[in-house]
Design a protein around this motif. Structure first.
Motif, PDB file in Angstrom:
ATOM      1  N   SER A  10       0.790  -1.274   0.070  1.00  0.00           N
ATOM      2  CA  SER A  10      -0.041   0.044  -0.079  1.00  0.00           C
ATOM      3  C   SER A  10       0.868   1.285   0.049  1.00  0.00           C
ATOM      4  N   PRO A  11       0.552   2.498  -0.539  1.00  0.00           N
ATOM      5  CA  PRO A  11       1.281   3.588  -0.613  1.00  0.00           C
ATOM      6  C   PRO A  11       1.363   4.242   0.869  1.00  0.00           C
ATOM      7  N   PHE A  12       2.614   4.717   0.892  1.00  0.00           N
ATOM      8  CA  PHE A  12       2.807   5.360   2.021  1.00  0.00           C
ATOM      9  C   PHE A  12       3.996   6.605   1.811  1.00  0.00           C
ATOM     10  N   VAL A  13       4.090   7.510   2.911  1.00  0.00           N
ATOM     11  CA  VAL A  13       5.017   8.607   2.823  1.00  0.00           C
ATOM     12  C   VAL A  13       5.847   8.837   4.043  1.00  0.00           C
ATOM     13  N   VAL A  14       7.000   9.083   3.959  1.00  0.00           N
ATOM     14  CA  VAL A  14       7.887   9.132   5.107  1.00  0.00           C
ATOM     15  C   VAL A  14       8.480  10.645   4.956  1.00  0.00           C
ATOM     16  N   VAL A  15       8.054  11.632   5.922  1.00  0.00           N
ATOM     17  CA  VAL A  15       8.940  12.861   5.998  1.00  0.00           C
ATOM     18  C   VAL A  15      10.057  12.761   6.713  1.00  0.00           C
ATOM     19  N   ALA A  16      11.060  13.399   6.551  1.00  0.00           N
ATOM     20  CA  ALA A  16      12.314  13.378   7.187  1.00  0.00           C
ATOM     21  C   ALA A  16      12.832  14.890   7.525  1.00  0.00           C
ATOM     22  N   GLU A  17      13.045  15.221   8.734  1.00  0.00           N
ATOM     23  CA  GLU A  17      13.860  16.303   9.100  1.00  0.00           C
ATOM     24  C   GLU A  17      15.263  16.167   9.216  1.00  0.00           C
ATOM     25  N   LEU A  18      16.138  16.983   8.380  1.00  0.00           N
ATOM     26  CA  LEU A  18      17.581  16.896   8.350  1.00  0.00           C
ATOM     27  C   LEU A  18      18.143  18.008   9.087  1.00  0.00           C
ATOM     28  N   ASP A  19      19.205  17.658   9.541  1.00  0.00           N
ATOM     29  CA  ASP A  19      20.090  18.564  10.283  1.00  0.00           C
ATOM     30  C   ASP A  19      21.209  19.249   9.266  1.00  0.00           C
ATOM     31  N   ALA A  20      21.861  20.291   9.622  1.00  0.00           N
ATOM     32  CA  ALA A  20      22.958  20.753   8.586  1.00  0.00           C
ATOM     33  C   ALA A  20      23.612  19.811   7.896  1.00  0.00           C
ATOM     34  N   GLY A  21      24.167  18.850   8.550  1.00  0.00           N
ATOM     35  CA  GLY A  21      25.039  17.531   7.860  1.00  0.00           C
ATOM     36  C   GLY A  21      24.381  16.683   7.002  1.00  0.00           C
ATOM     37  N   GLY A  22      23.009  16.762   7.000  1.00  0.00           N
ATOM     38  CA  GLY A  22      22.006  15.993   6.282  1.00  0.00           C
ATOM     39  C   GLY A  22      21.808  14.845   7.099  1.00  0.00           C
ATOM     40  N   LYS A  23      22.217  14.482   8.418  1.00  0.00           N
ATOM     41  CA  LYS A  23      21.433  13.520   9.192  1.00  0.00           C
ATOM     42  C   LYS A  23      20.046  13.683   9.526  1.00  0.00           C
ATOM     43  N   VAL A  24      19.364  12.583   9.385  1.00  0.00           N
ATOM     44  CA  VAL A  24      17.759  12.602   9.750  1.00  0.00           C
ATOM     45  C   VAL A  24      17.792  12.444  11.431  1.00  0.00           C
ATOM     46  N   VAL A  25      17.017  13.778  11.592  1.00  0.00           N
ATOM     47  CA  VAL A  25      16.891  13.830  13.204  1.00  0.00           C
ATOM     48  C   VAL A  25      15.358  13.684  13.718  1.00  0.00           C
ATOM     49  N   ARG A  26      14.500  13.481  12.480  1.00  0.00           N
ATOM     50  CA  ARG A  26      13.060  13.050  13.152  1.00  0.00           C
ATOM     51  C   ARG A  26      12.411  12.812  11.766  1.00  0.00           C
ATOM     52  N   THR A  27      11.454  11.731  12.044  1.00  0.00           N
ATOM     53  CA  THR A  27      10.623  11.399  11.046  1.00  0.00           C
ATOM     54  C   THR A  27       9.059  11.458  11.514  1.00  0.00           C
ATOM     55  N   TRP A  28       8.466  11.425  10.207  1.00  0.00           N
ATOM     56  CA  TRP A  28       6.913  11.311  10.481  1.00  0.00           C
ATOM     57  C   TRP A  28       6.393  10.477   9.241  1.00  0.00           C
ATOM     58  N   ARG A  29       5.272   9.519   9.527  1.00  0.00           N
ATOM     59  CA  ARG A  29       4.892   8.632   8.501  1.00  0.00           C
ATOM     60  C   ARG A  29       3.414   8.726   8.263  1.00  0.00           C
TER      61      ARG A  29
END
Length: 127
Positions: free
Chosen positions: A71-90
């Motif tokens: 089934s379709p889904f979406v993940v949103v990622a918050e990145l810090d200045a270096g590109g590291k994922v610091v938080r996600t939502w789904r």
């Protein structure tokens, strides 16, 4: 007050402000991702898409099962200045969506032009 104590208080205030800027739900995070992605230059967008592809390939490889609910889904990622994922939502609750979110949460993408920066992974599958 000692300098060390001032630095500690300042750091805590900064962390509170940074967290306050972070959306509280999927809908707000997705809106931020759409705005941030739309603001990228062509070169930055290309670099971000390439980094997303690498992260998604790694996640898909680690999460694939022969009978996965696609089934379709979406993940949103918050990145810090270096590109590291610091938080996600789904959006989406299949085991595949949950697994991909966990793998993306442990990823580092290309450094964004500003931080925090929000980006989304929108997945749908053909049958």
């Amino acid at each position: 007050m000692t300098m060390r104590r001032l630095l500690l208080i300042g750091g805590l205030c900064f962390m509170s402000l940074a967290h306050a800027q972070s959306p509280g739900d999927y809908t707000a995070a997705k809106q931020r991702a759409d705005m941030d992605e739309a603001s990228l230059s062509a070169a930055d967008a290309s670099a971000m898409h390439e980094a997303q592809g690498l992260a998604l390939d790694a996640a898909a490889t680690g999460c694939a099962t022969p009978t996965a609910d696609t089934s379709p889904f979406v993940v949103v990622a918050e990145l810090d200045a270096g590109g590291k994922v610091v938080r996600t939502w789904r959006e989406g609750s299949t085991p595949l969506a949950i697994c991909v979110q966990k793998r993306i949460a442990a990823s580092t993408l290309s450094a964004p032009p500003r931080a925090p920066f929000f980006t989304s992974f929108e997945l749908s599958f053909s049958r």
